[in-house]
Design an enzyme around this catalytic site. Structure first.
Site, PDB file in Angstrom:
ATOM      1  N   TYR A 192       0.833  -1.204   0.000  1.00  0.00           N
ATOM      2  CA  TYR A 192       0.000   0.000   0.000  1.00  0.00           C
ATOM      3  C   TYR A 192       0.868   1.255   0.000  1.00  0.00           C
ATOM      4  CZ  TYR A 192      -3.764   3.191   1.363  1.00  0.00           C
ATOM      5  OH  TYR A 192      -4.680   4.218   1.399  1.00  0.00           O
ATOM      6  N   LYS A 236       0.964   3.999  -3.105  1.00  0.00           N
ATOM      7  CA  LYS A 236       0.543   5.385  -2.927  1.00  0.00           C
ATOM      8  C   LYS A 236       1.711   6.362  -3.101  1.00  0.00           C
ATOM      9  CE  LYS A 236      -3.881   4.871  -2.006  1.00  0.00           C
ATOM     10  NZ  LYS A 236      -4.947   5.482  -2.845  1.00  0.00           N
TER      11      LYS A 236
END
Length: 260
Positions: free
Chosen positions: A165, A169
């Protein structure tokens, strides 16, 4: 009809916006905020029933035009297809809000390759390619535009158990900066917002436990998590003429969490 949430230069009347992941959590609140500000919307998500409900609710409340596209952005051809459909819905786009995302929390040393690939596909590949395709449409139209990435504080500061993640991002924030650099000369602005924990319905379920939340809250100087409207208000501002000179920035909506 509902009272508008925004006035003056924060109004988005006449603007045409595509919002991904628009039926749940932050995306649903952004869709409501944009509708309240007067924008005509293309909403995308994976569940056609949820999209139909969002369209009916927002059109009735705010009197704006809304189109929906049920699509799985993890599919390789989906970003280009969504850009094509959304661009044709209102004969062009003025705003893209790249919001759709997934997370499969696990320690870095226990990373599941399939889940890693799924995270990169949805959180980085899809929004990057969608922004590229929409950006090309905006360049061809010659009327400028605003591309807004909903990233995460996890793009700016490491978060345990979020290996894929954080990587996805962080990559998306930098991709957005490249867009800002390359598309800026065409009057197209590209910016990211990076929220900390947001108390959506899912956020409440995950972080509602005081014991679990305490270590995270201790790292936030304001001592609380964000609520969806605080993200939506920032996104509306970035889409509006009030942010006409804002380009290539990542705005932390985190109460000071990423200061270190």
């Amino acid at each position: 009809m509902a009272m508008p949430r925004y006035a003056g230069a924060l109004r988005l009347d006449g603007k045409r916006a595509l919002i991904t992941g628009a039926t749940k959590g932050i995306g649903a609140d952004i869709a409501a905020a944009f509708a309240s500000a007067g924008a005509n919307l293309v909403l995308s998500g994976r569940d056609e029933g949820e999209l139909d409900e969002a369209r009916s609710t927002l059109a009735d409340r705010f009197g704006v035009q809304i189109r929906t596209v049920a699509i799985d952005l993890a599919e390789p051809a989906a970003p280009a297809e969504l850009a094509r459909i959304a661009g044709g819905a209102f004969d062009g786009l003025d705003v893209l809000v790249n919001n759709a995302g997934v997370s499969y929390p696990q320690p870095a040393a226990e990373t599941d390759p399939a889940q890693f690939d799924a995270t990169i596909a949805v959180n980085l590949r899809a929004p990057a390619l969608l922004a590229s395709a929409v950006g090309a449409t905006m360049v061809a139209a010659g009327t400028g535009g605003s591309i807004i990435t909903v990233a995460s504080a996890a793009a700016l500061a490491p978060l345990p158990d979020h290996y894929a993640y954080c990587a996805s991002k962080a990559g998306l924030v930098m991709a957005t900066k490249v867009l800002a650099r390359e598309l800026g000369p065409h009057g197209i602005r590209a910016n990211s917002v990076c929220p900390t924990v947001v108390l959506t319905e899912m956020g409440q379920r995950v972080w509602g436990d005081e014991v679990k939340a305490a270590p995270m809250l201790a790292r936030i100087p304001l001592g609380r998590f964000a609520v969806p409207q605080e993200v939506s208000d920032t996104v509306v501002w970035l889409a509006s003429d009030m942010a006409a000179m804002i380009n290539g920035v990542d705005i932390a909506i985190d109460g000071g969490y990423t200061m270190g």
